[in-house]
Design a protein around this motif. Structure first.
Motif, mmCIF file in Angstrom:
data_model
loop_
_atom_site.group_PDB
_atom_site.id
_atom_site.type_symbol
_atom_site.label_atom_id
_atom_site.label_comp_id
_atom_site.label_asym_id
_atom_site.label_seq_id
_atom_site.Cartn_x
_atom_site.Cartn_y
_atom_site.Cartn_z
ATOM 1 N N VAL A 89 -43.559 -24.645 -98.745
ATOM 2 C CA VAL A 89 -43.605 -25.393 -100.222
ATOM 3 C C VAL A 89 -43.172 -26.772 -100.077
ATOM 4 N N ASN A 90 -42.235 -27.104 -99.325
ATOM 5 C CA ASN A 90 -42.120 -28.741 -99.259
ATOM 6 C C ASN A 90 -42.921 -29.347 -98.808
ATOM 7 N N ALA A 91 -43.670 -29.018 -97.725
ATOM 8 C CA ALA A 91 -44.839 -29.777 -97.099
ATOM 9 C C ALA A 91 -46.141 -29.928 -98.227
ATOM 10 N N MET A 92 -46.239 -28.927 -99.015
ATOM 11 C CA MET A 92 -47.140 -28.993 -100.032
ATOM 12 C C MET A 92 -46.975 -30.105 -101.010
ATOM 13 N N CYS A 93 -45.471 -29.689 -101.528
ATOM 14 C CA CYS A 93 -45.018 -30.585 -102.717
ATOM 15 C C CYS A 93 -45.043 -32.123 -102.230
ATOM 16 N N GLU A 94 -44.731 -32.533 -101.006
ATOM 17 C CA GLU A 94 -44.702 -33.928 -100.226
ATOM 18 C C GLU A 94 -46.078 -34.280 -100.368
ATOM 19 N N THR A 95 -47.157 -33.294 -100.193
ATOM 20 C CA THR A 95 -48.413 -33.840 -100.084
ATOM 21 C C THR A 95 -49.080 -33.997 -101.286
ATOM 22 N N LEU A 96 -48.476 -33.290 -102.655
ATOM 23 C CA LEU A 96 -49.226 -33.520 -103.755
ATOM 24 C C LEU A 96 -48.543 -34.753 -104.248
ATOM 25 N N LEU A 97 -47.306 -35.353 -104.008
ATOM 26 C CA LEU A 97 -46.733 -36.374 -104.278
ATOM 27 C C LEU A 97 -47.176 -37.839 -103.651
ATOM 28 N N THR A 98 -47.560 -37.511 -102.366
ATOM 29 C CA THR A 98 -47.931 -38.756 -101.517
ATOM 30 C C THR A 98 -49.329 -38.851 -101.271
ATOM 31 N N ALA A 99 -50.001 -37.589 -100.741
ATOM 32 C CA ALA A 99 -51.361 -37.807 -100.415
ATOM 33 C C ALA A 99 -52.320 -37.237 -101.164
#
Ligand SMILES: Cc1ncc(COP(=O)(O)O)c(C=O)c1O
Length: 383
Positions: A23-33
Motif C-alpha cells: 500500500v505504501n509503495a502504491m501511495c508513493e507512486t500515485l503521489l510522485t509517478a
C-alpha cells in the motif's frame, strides 16, 4: 459459541489483504509517478521506469526467458485475452471442467462464435484426466490447451508437466492459468515454457485489479482492447502504474521469503485440518491430499448445509466460502466438485478454507475449534 474477539480471515483464494509495504509503495507512486507512461515529457519518465522495473521483477522471479508481459485489469482479463488469442490462430480449444469461470465462460463464448471447444473431465481426486486430454489432442490436429496450475477450490496441484509434455507432443499451444500458483509453489515457469501464463496480484497480497499475461510469442496476442498503442499495441489503455508497482512489491516480498511463506501456510492449513478431522471424523477432504497447494482445505461436511455453516461462521467471525467467490450468491453447487463426481448434496455440504501469510497459528487453532463445534451443532440439527 461466542463471537470471536477478532475475526479470522480464511478466504485467501478469493483475495488476500494487500501488505502495508504494498500500500505504501502504491501511495508513493500515485503521489510522485502519476505521469502517463506514454508521455514524451519528463513526468512520464518515472512511470515508464516503474513499469520496466515491474517487468524485470516478473522475469527474475518467474524465471521466464524474456520480459514479454502484458499488464491487464485482472486475471479474468488475462484469461480472456489468452483464450481469444489461441482461438484466433485457428485452434480447437481444449480445457477442463474444473477451470475458473473466466476460462469456462470464455470457452463457451468462443464456441458460440464457431470455435471448436472441448471440455475434458476431471478425476475423483480433482486432477485433469490425462487420458481424456491425450484423446482430444489426438482428435484435433490444431489445438490449444488451457489448464490451470492450481485449482482455486480444492487447491489440487495439476499434473502440469505431464500436460505440457502431452500438448507439446502434438504441437499444441498451451496457456496456464497460474492465478493460484504464483507465490504458493516453488517452480520456475521457464522449465515449463508455456505459450501464455496468467497471474493476478491480489492472490499474493498485492492489489486487486492488476493481472498479467505472459506471452512467449507476443505476436500471437489478439488484443481485447484497442485504442492507443500502449504495451506495443497488445493492450490499449493507460497503464495502472500504482497497481503495477503494488504487484511488483508484493512479488518481491513473497519471493524473498518464498520457502518460509510456503512452510508457514502449510503448517496453518495442516493444523487446522487435523483439529477439524479429529473432532469431526465424519468430515472428509475434497481433492487429492498429497497433491494440494500449501494453503487450501476444502472439506465436505456430509449431511449438513455448507451454506448454513458458512453463515454461522460468518456471524462468529470466521470468514470462509463455498464454491468460488465469483459464483457465490448464485445458488448453484460448485462446478468443480460436481466435475469430480460429488453429488449435488455433497457439493452443497462442502466449504473452502484458504490460509494466507498474515494468518497465525493461534488463528488456525481457534478457527478449527470454532468450525468443529459449529459443524457438530449443525449435524445434530440436520440429522
Ligand atoms: C484460478 C483462477 N483464475 C483466474 C482468476 C481470476 O482472477 P481475477 O480475480 O484477478 O479476475 C481467479 C480468481 O479467483 C482464479 O482463482
Amino acid at each position: 459459541m461466542k463471537t470471536l474477539a477478532q475475526p479470522i480471515y480464511l478466504d485467501h483464494n478469493a483475495t488476500t489483504p494487500p501488505l502495508p509495504e504494498v500500500v505504501n509503495a502504491m501511495c508513493e507512486t500515485l503521489l510522485t509517478a502519476y505521469g502517463n507512461p506514454s508521455s514524451g515529457h519528463r513526468q512520464g519518465e518515472p512511470a515508464r521506469r516503474l513499469l520496466q522495473r515491474a517487468r524485470e521483477t516478473l522475469q527474475s522471479y518467474l524465471g521466464t526467458p524474456d520480459e514479454q508481459f502484458v499488464f491487464t485489469g485482472s486475471g479474468t482479463e488475462a484469461n480472456n485475452i489468452a483464450l481469444r488469442s489461441l482461438a484466433r490462430h485457428g485452434r480447437c480449444i481444449i480445457t477442463s471442467a474444473i477451470e475458473h469461470s473466466s476460462i469456462l465462460s470464455s470457452a463457451r463464448r468462443l464456441q458460440a462464435e464457431g470455435i471448436p471447444t472441448e471440455v475434458i473431465a476431471a478425476t475423483a481426486e480433482g486432477e485433469v484426466d490425462l487420458l481424456a486430454l491425450r484423446q482430444q489432442l489426438l482428435a484435433h490436429r490444431h489445438s490449444a490447451v488451457s489448464i490451470q496450475w492450481i485449482n482455486n477450490e480444492t487447491g489440487v496441484n495439476q499434473p502440469i508437466r505431464e500436460i505440457m509434455a502431452l500438448a507439446r507432443e502434438q504441437g499444441a499451444l498451451v496457456h496456464i492459468d497460474a492465478a493460484q500458483a504464483i507465490g504458493k509453489i516453488d517452480t520456475s515457469v521457464e522449465a515449463l515454457d508455456p505459450d501464455f501464463l496468467t497471474l493476478t496480484a491480489h492472490k499474493f497480497n498485492g492489489p486487486a485489479g492488476v493481472g498479467v499475461l505472459y506471452a512467449r510469442q507476443p505476436e500471437l496476442i489478439d488484443p481485447l482492447c484497442v485504442g492507443g498503442g500502449q504495451q506495443n499495441g497488445r493492450h490499449a489503455g493507460t497503464e495502472n502504474t500504482a497497481g503495477i508497482v503494488g504487484l511488483q512489491r508484493a512479488l518481491e516480498l513473497r519471493y524473498s521469503e518464498l520457502h518460509k511463506a510456503i512452510s508457514h501456510m502449510t503448517a496453518l492449513r495442516d493444523t487446522f485440518e487435523q483439529i477439524v478431522l479429529d473432532q469431526c471424523p465424519w468430515v472428509y477432504v475434497n481433492g487429492r491430499r498429497d497433491q494440494r497447494v500449501c494453503n487450501t482445505s476444502n472439506l465436505c461436511f456430509e449431511d449438513i448445509d455448507g451454506q448454513a455453516l458458512v453463515g454461522r461462521l460468518d456471524s462468529l467471525g470466521v470468514y470462509c466460502s463455498q464454491s468460488s467467490a465469483c459464483t457465490t450468491g448464485r445458488p448453484e453447487p460448485s462446478h468443480v466438485l460436481r466435475a469430480m463426481g460429488l453429488s449435488e448434496a455433497q457439493a452443497y455440504a462442502s466449504v473452502r478454507f484458504s490460509f494466507g501469510v498474515t494468518n497465525t497459528r493461534q488463528e488456525s487453532e481457534l478457527a478449527a475449534a470454532t468450525v468443529a463445534a459449529e459443524a457438530e451443532h449443525l449435524k445434530r440439527i440436520f440429522s
